[in-house]
Write a protein that holds these residues in place. Structure first.
Motif, PDB file in Angstrom:
ATOM      1  N   UNK A  96       0.835  -1.212   0.000  1.00  0.00           N
ATOM      2  CA  UNK A  96       0.000   0.000   0.000  1.00  0.00           C
ATOM      3  C   UNK A  96       0.865   1.256   0.000  1.00  0.00           C
ATOM      4  N   UNK A  97       0.369   2.276  -0.667  1.00  0.00           N
ATOM      5  CA  UNK A  97       1.068   3.566  -0.719  1.00  0.00           C
ATOM      6  C   UNK A  97       0.519   4.550   0.315  1.00  0.00           C
ATOM      7  N   UNK A  98      -0.556   4.179   0.943  1.00  0.00           N
ATOM      8  CA  UNK A  98      -1.206   5.010   1.961  1.00  0.00           C
ATOM      9  C   UNK A  98      -2.165   4.094   2.704  1.00  0.00           C
ATOM     10  N   UNK A  99      -2.523   4.436   3.913  1.00  0.00           N
ATOM     11  CA  UNK A  99      -3.590   3.689   4.578  1.00  0.00           C
ATOM     12  C   UNK A  99      -4.861   3.764   3.744  1.00  0.00           C
ATOM     13  N   UNK A 100      -5.711   2.769   3.881  1.00  0.00           N
ATOM     14  CA  UNK A 100      -7.005   2.786   3.207  1.00  0.00           C
ATOM     15  C   UNK A 100      -7.870   3.862   3.850  1.00  0.00           C
ATOM     16  N   UNK A 101      -8.551   4.639   3.020  1.00  0.00           N
ATOM     17  CA  UNK A 101      -9.496   5.633   3.529  1.00  0.00           C
ATOM     18  C   UNK A 101     -10.860   4.958   3.577  1.00  0.00           C
TER      19      UNK A 101
END
Length: 169
Positions: A96-101
């Motif tokens: 992942x490139x960011x936490x899931x929103x």
């Protein structure tokens, strides 16, 4: 024994259920995961934590089914998930490139208001989509990520990103 397994990846936990050929539950396992709330209205999930929870639930539920009934064979798998929870990951590494929103996150409220103002109404798209402009939808979350998460923006620009609006993508 032939079994059917289900993965229920929800907003606060992951559950796996195993059923025999008569749809009788034989085993299950459940794990909760952390809700990350950096600000009021913001809700994120760590995709790696969710993935680890899914793996643990599958392994534990299948092992419990085998302990009850002997060797099993999964003939079908059903999956349900959070829907509209948005995740961006690196297409090469799978990370992942960011936490899931999360679907109920409201950080895109200003984006939605801007679109409403540009189109004159919260209901501008309703005749086509049947739905009003809302923070619920992944498209606004993706815009927010592109505007605010440099890793995501760079990966999208270099065509190294996959974007999913469901955690089973």
């Amino acid at each position: 024994m032939d079994v059917i397994a289900t993965i229920d990846q929800g907003t606060q936990s992951t559950r796996v259920y195993v059923y025999d050929s008569k749809a009788t539950p034989t085993s299950s396992h459940h794990v909760e995961f952390q809700q990350h709330r950096a600000r009021a209205g913001w809700i994120e999930h760590d995709p790696e934590e969710i993935w680890q929870g899914v793996e643990l639930c599958i392994q534990t539920a299948l092992k419990a089914a085998e302990e009850k009934a002997g060797p099993i064979k999964v003939k079908a798998l059903g999956i349900t998930n959070q829907r509209e929870t948005t995740l961006v990951w690196d297409k090469t590494t799978g990370k992942p490139l960011h936490n899931a929103i999360v679907w109920m996150d409201s950080r895109t409220e200003s984006i939605c208001k801007q679109i409403e103002e540009e189109h004159g109404s919260k209901d501008h798209f309703r005749p086509v989509t049947g739905l009003p402009i809302s923070t619920y939808f992944s498209s606004y979350k993706i815009k927010w990520l592109l505007d605010n998460a440099p890793k995501v923006r760079q990966a999208v620009q270099s065509r190294q990103a996959y974007i999913g609006e469901q955690l089973d993508s």
